[in-house]
Design an enzyme around this catalytic site. Structure first.
Site, mmCIF file in Angstrom:
data_model
loop_
_atom_site.group_PDB
_atom_site.id
_atom_site.type_symbol
_atom_site.label_atom_id
_atom_site.label_comp_id
_atom_site.label_asym_id
_atom_site.label_seq_id
_atom_site.Cartn_x
_atom_site.Cartn_y
_atom_site.Cartn_z
ATOM 1 N N HIS A 172 0.794 -1.241 0.000
ATOM 2 C CA HIS A 172 0.000 0.000 0.000
ATOM 3 C C HIS A 172 0.818 1.278 0.000
ATOM 4 O O HIS A 172 0.293 2.336 0.327
ATOM 5 C CB HIS A 172 -0.967 0.025 1.212
ATOM 6 C CG HIS A 172 -1.791 -1.210 1.343
ATOM 7 N ND1 HIS A 172 -2.249 -1.677 2.546
ATOM 8 C CD2 HIS A 172 -2.232 -2.098 0.411
ATOM 9 C CE1 HIS A 172 -2.943 -2.803 2.368
ATOM 10 N NE2 HIS A 172 -2.934 -3.072 1.071
ATOM 11 N N TYR A 174 2.787 2.324 2.104
ATOM 12 C CA TYR A 174 2.298 2.772 3.396
ATOM 13 C C TYR A 174 3.292 2.411 4.479
ATOM 14 O O TYR A 174 4.058 1.478 4.347
ATOM 15 C CB TYR A 174 0.975 2.038 3.636
ATOM 16 C CG TYR A 174 0.063 2.594 4.688
ATOM 17 C CD1 TYR A 174 -0.380 3.907 4.639
ATOM 18 C CD2 TYR A 174 -0.400 1.792 5.728
ATOM 19 C CE1 TYR A 174 -1.254 4.395 5.591
ATOM 20 C CE2 TYR A 174 -1.279 2.273 6.682
ATOM 21 C CZ TYR A 174 -1.696 3.578 6.605
ATOM 22 O OH TYR A 174 -2.569 4.058 7.544
ATOM 23 N N ARG A 223 3.565 -8.813 3.412
ATOM 24 C CA ARG A 223 2.343 -8.257 2.797
ATOM 25 C C ARG A 223 2.759 -7.279 1.708
ATOM 26 O O ARG A 223 3.483 -6.308 1.975
ATOM 27 C CB ARG A 223 1.516 -7.554 3.880
ATOM 28 C CG ARG A 223 0.267 -6.922 3.346
ATOM 29 C CD ARG A 223 -0.655 -6.424 4.444
ATOM 30 N NE ARG A 223 -1.892 -7.178 4.399
ATOM 31 C CZ ARG A 223 -3.082 -6.704 4.777
ATOM 32 N NH1 ARG A 223 -3.190 -5.495 5.269
ATOM 33 N NH2 ARG A 223 -4.154 -7.443 4.691
ATOM 34 N N ARG A 322 -12.769 -8.080 7.748
ATOM 35 C CA ARG A 322 -14.079 -7.685 8.277
ATOM 36 C C ARG A 322 -15.054 -8.847 8.407
ATOM 37 O O ARG A 322 -15.895 -8.851 9.305
ATOM 38 C CB ARG A 322 -14.649 -6.584 7.376
ATOM 39 C CG ARG A 322 -13.841 -5.300 7.471
ATOM 40 C CD ARG A 322 -14.145 -4.377 6.319
ATOM 41 N NE ARG A 322 -13.737 -4.953 5.046
ATOM 42 C CZ ARG A 322 -14.064 -4.486 3.859
ATOM 43 N NH1 ARG A 322 -14.818 -3.410 3.787
ATOM 44 N NH2 ARG A 322 -13.638 -5.059 2.750
ATOM 45 N N CYS A 345 -20.741 -10.064 6.325
ATOM 46 C CA CYS A 345 -20.085 -8.747 6.218
ATOM 47 C C CYS A 345 -20.541 -8.157 4.893
ATOM 48 O O CYS A 345 -20.434 -8.797 3.852
ATOM 49 C CB CYS A 345 -18.566 -8.914 6.205
ATOM 50 S SG CYS A 345 -17.703 -7.408 5.684
ATOM 51 N N CYS A 364 -18.534 -3.894 14.747
ATOM 52 C CA CYS A 364 -19.121 -4.300 13.475
ATOM 53 C C CYS A 364 -20.623 -4.046 13.529
ATOM 54 O O CYS A 364 -21.265 -4.355 14.532
ATOM 55 C CB CYS A 364 -18.827 -5.778 13.236
ATOM 56 S SG CYS A 364 -19.685 -6.422 11.797
HETATM 57 C C1 LIG Z 1 -10.648 -1.561 10.998
HETATM 58 C C2 LIG Z 1 -9.528 -2.006 10.108
HETATM 59 C C3 LIG Z 1 -8.210 -1.866 10.529
HETATM 60 C C4 LIG Z 1 -7.159 -2.284 9.707
HETATM 61 N N1 LIG Z 1 -5.870 -2.204 10.163
HETATM 62 C C5 LIG Z 1 -4.846 -2.715 9.422
HETATM 63 C C6 LIG Z 1 -3.509 -2.795 9.933
HETATM 64 O O1 LIG Z 1 -3.233 -2.498 11.112
HETATM 65 N N2 LIG Z 1 -2.534 -3.232 9.083
HETATM 66 C C7 LIG Z 1 -2.806 -3.614 7.802
HETATM 67 O O2 LIG Z 1 -1.894 -3.990 7.074
HETATM 68 N N3 LIG Z 1 -4.078 -3.608 7.320
HETATM 69 C C8 LIG Z 1 -5.099 -3.187 8.097
HETATM 70 N N4 LIG Z 1 -6.388 -3.229 7.619
HETATM 71 C C9 LIG Z 1 -6.667 -3.834 6.293
HETATM 72 C C10 LIG Z 1 -7.028 -5.316 6.462
HETATM 73 O O3 LIG Z 1 -5.935 -6.067 6.912
HETATM 74 C C11 LIG Z 1 -7.538 -5.936 5.151
HETATM 75 O O4 LIG Z 1 -6.488 -5.900 4.222
HETATM 76 C C12 LIG Z 1 -8.747 -5.222 4.578
HETATM 77 O O5 LIG Z 1 -9.716 -5.013 5.578
HETATM 78 C C13 LIG Z 1 -9.369 -5.999 3.425
HETATM 79 O O6 LIG Z 1 -9.801 -7.254 3.868
HETATM 80 P P1 LIG Z 1 -11.363 -7.588 4.161
HETATM 81 O O7 LIG Z 1 -12.116 -7.202 2.934
HETATM 82 O O8 LIG Z 1 -11.378 -9.060 4.410
HETATM 83 O O9 LIG Z 1 -11.763 -6.789 5.343
HETATM 84 C C14 LIG Z 1 -7.435 -2.824 8.432
HETATM 85 C C15 LIG Z 1 -8.771 -2.961 8.025
HETATM 86 C C16 LIG Z 1 -9.804 -2.581 8.843
HETATM 87 C C17 LIG Z 1 -11.225 -2.807 8.388
#
Ligand SMILES: Cc1cc2nc3c(=O)[nH]c(=O)nc-3n(C[C@H](O)[C@H](O)[C@H](O)COP(=O)(O)O)c2cc1C
Length: 653
Positions: A172, A174, A223, A322, A345, A364
């Protein structure tokens, strides 16, 4: 249905044996203690997912540096004092047969250091963090050395804390490692920048040091973004170039995401209405060039989708974020073939992403107890009572289900011929159909909890008198808010509920939407699509909003995607604009102190919210011992509050 097979095959990631192919994504929760120690709350939250059958849990972003927090309460590993907390966490997770790896990172430009330590964030080059708006300072070589050592030491502590491996975040564009790798953020002219090999140098040195300090058999999962999906970013070709080099350096598995910040893009945390598992092709392309396992993340929220990714061979493991907040028991239920019992979700981001950003707890919408696992066991009612729930929208359905599960005798009354209430209309606009999964899930669970459902029944005082309940829960929802403005009764004026319910024909012509909340914006999209007849005429839509911006009641990700669609459809937006009068074929508005007449309007649609509807509570107060008013009937709010209030009320009776 037979249990899905491939999902439950074991897999080896380096020296780590994982019992199935389901991993939990790292999600920053803010549940840690304020000094970064793992809290009981965090243990309860993660242990619930381990108990729910997940094979591998990636705990949230964990900082290596004392002065670089990522969120107010960032989990930390910058000192030996954090090891016992990890030991407790890993013991709790291991007790359920799951593995635990922390995501170890330096937040770099994304650090909150200016707010907590009066220090400027650091990065490969001076870049702006899109959240804090602070510019990072370029690290010198000595500082890079120090940080590399901090990574190694944090990894060693993770191992001493019982962790089974770790995740390194390089996706990302990031945080610090992701920023070094990114051509958009790394502008250095020394050996840590320049070309791709230069940008890879810092991540490679970090990996080398981690292996020295934590041991070569301590698995590191990396990642990465398979594609930044942005102009000037890099694509899958670069991911395919770096992956074999990183594998050679000792990476045990790749975790493929996509997108980059600050483009809060639909690929990092893909919102409602975007494709499911959009990163499968990218994972496949990485898998083509490496031998080690490849994991894929992003909107994998159904068993079918997870299973298909594995069957197609796009990835070796699925990573879910999520979906596991919504349903901690996802894996166990999938294994048992209980698909209809999986709380869905819908990618709304309202409870999780927006929850934290808005200063509420991260939780959630569908599962308001996510993050409160230690205090929310479903305790059977001390004395079973007769409960009447009136209104089968989400608040009423949730109240009825939970009350029945606690042992009460529950009847749920609904005036309409089906459950869902106003929430059914929220699923009508384009890209919103998956909201029907919520109503379907809640309705199925009502039957399983043995709630008696009486549809087509308008509850009156006499019905209440006949039923003689011990408790009445009023969940009668809301009605469109109609402002007291001259001309409001005009023939062109209607409400968004009428439009979405299909009671108003939509013809080509000019449409005005009054109110730019999410309901207004989605109604705009719906009308644009429905009224556009290429051979007859077109629909043009204008949204009028009093505040400075529209759709502020959404998650950032959902808003970006919606705004992009509105822009592409040419929907006009007028902010800081108030309707002064409704005219025969238009409106008189006031914008920035100037009045303006808009004419030639075919349809004016009110989307300014809803007002509570409760015609019963006062009238039955002397007939029923206990009366509760919940959801929109109490105060118009979002799905989040409706479900949470339904559950809390059912727990309190
Ligand atoms: C509330 C929240 C906090 C997140 N915090 C992080 C994090 O600390 N580090 C990271 O790499 N990604 C973080 N993410 C991204 C998730 O790891 C994941 O890549 C993203 O939610 C997509 O997956 P999903 O569609 O299954 O939720 C976060 C996502 C959410 C929803």
């Amino acid at each position: 249905m037979s249990s899905p097979s491939r999902l439950f095959e074991p897999i080896s990631i380096g020296s780590m044996e994982v019992k199935n192919r389901i991993a939990m994504a790292p999600m920053a929760t803010d549940y840690a203690e304020s000094d970064g120690t793992i809290s009981e709350r965090l243990i309860d939250y993660l242990a619930a997912r381990a108990r729910g059958g997940v094979g591998l849990i990636t705990s949230e972003m964990t900082t290596i540096d004392e002065f670089s927090p990522y969120i107010p309460r960032t989990v930390a590993l910058w000192d030996e004092k954090f090891i016992p907390g990890f030991r407790k966490l890993t013991d709790a997770v291991h007790a359920h047969g799951a593995k635990l790896i922390p995501q170890i990172a330096h937040p770099g430009p994304e650090s909150l250091s200016p707010f907590f330590h009066q220090k400027q964030p650091v990065g490969p080059s001076p870049v702006m963090c899109f959240v804090t708006k602070h510019i990072s300072r370029e690290l010198d070589r000595d500082e890079i050395e120090t940080i590399i050592e901090q990574f190694g030491e944090a990894a060693r502590r993770a191992r001493e804390g019982g962790c089974d491996g770790m995740e390194l975040h390089a996706a990302h564009s990031y945080m610090l490692v992701g920023s070094f790798l990114s051509p958009l953020r790394n502008k250095r002219a020394d050996e840590y920048g320049g070309d791709l090999d230069g940008r890879l140098r810092m991540p490679l040195r970090v990996i080398e040091r981690i292996r020295e300090r934590a041991g070569k058999d301590f698995p590191i999962i990396l990642r990465i973004s398979g594609d930044y999906v942005i102009e000037g970013g890099t694509g899958i070709e670069e991911a395919q170039y770096i992956a074999p080099i990183l594998e050679q350096a000792g990476i045990a598995a790749f975790h493929v995401s996509a997108g980059m910040y600050p483009d809060y893009s639909s690929r990092i945390i893909p919102p409602t209405g975007t494709p499911l598992c959009p990163n499968a092709g990218l994972a496949r392309a990485v898998k083509d060039v490496v031998e080690v396992p490849v994991m894929v993340v992003g909107r994998i929220n159904q068993v079918r989708v997870a299973e298909e990714v594995l069957e197609r061979g796009d990835a070796d493991m699925v990573v879910m974020g999520r979906a596991l907040l919504a349903e901690p028991e996802f894996a166990n239920k999938a294994r048992a073939g209980r698909l209809e019992d999986i709380a869905p979700c819908i990618g709304c981001g309202i409870g999780c992403v927006a929850g934290r950003l808005e200063g509420r707890d991260m939780t959630c919408v569908i599962n308001p107890w996510s993050g409160r696992e230690g205090e929310t066991a479903l305790v059977p009612a001390a004395k079973p009572r007769k409960v009447m729930v009136i209104g089968a929208g989400p608040a009423g359905m949730e109240a009825a289900r939970v009350a029945a599960q606690r042992g009460h005798r529950v009847t749920l009354f609904e005036r309409a011929s089906k459950t869902g209430g106003l929430f059914n209309l929220a699923a009508v606009p384009p890209h919103k159909q998956e909201l029907t999964r919520v109503t379907k899930y809640l309705t199925t669970q009502l039957a399983k909890a043995e709630v008696e459902l009486r549809l087509n029944t308008e509850v009156t005082e006499s019905i209440v008198a006949e039923e003689k309940p011990d408790v009445a829960i009023i969940a009668t929802g809301g009605a469109p808010l109609v402002p007291d403005v001259p001309g409001i009764d005009g023939p062109k004026v209607t409400t968004y509920q009428e439009v979405l319910a299909g009671r108003v024909p939509i013809m080509p012509g000019k449409v005005l939407i009054i109110g730019g909340g999410v309901a207004g914006c989605e109604t705009a999209e719906f009308m644009f699509q429905q009224g556009d007849y290429p051979l007859v005429g077109h629909t043009s839509v204008t949204i009028i909003e009093m505040r400075d911006a529209i759709a502020t009641d959404m998650s950032p990700e959902g808003r970006v995607v919606l705004m992009d669609r509105l822009r592409r459809k040419g929907i006009e937006i007028m902010v800081r604009t108030r309707v002064v009068e409704f005219l025969e074929d238009g409106v008189l508005v006031e914008r920035d102190g100037q009045q303006e007449v808009i004419r030639g309007i075919e349809r004016i649609v009110l989307c300014i919210g809803i007002c509570p509807v409760d015609e019963l509570s006062e009238r039955i107060a002397d007939k029923v011992g206990e009366v509760h008013v919940i959801g929109d009937a109490k105060e118009a709010r979002r799905l989040c509050e409706a479900i949470s209030e339904g559950r809390e009320t059912a727990m309190a009776i």
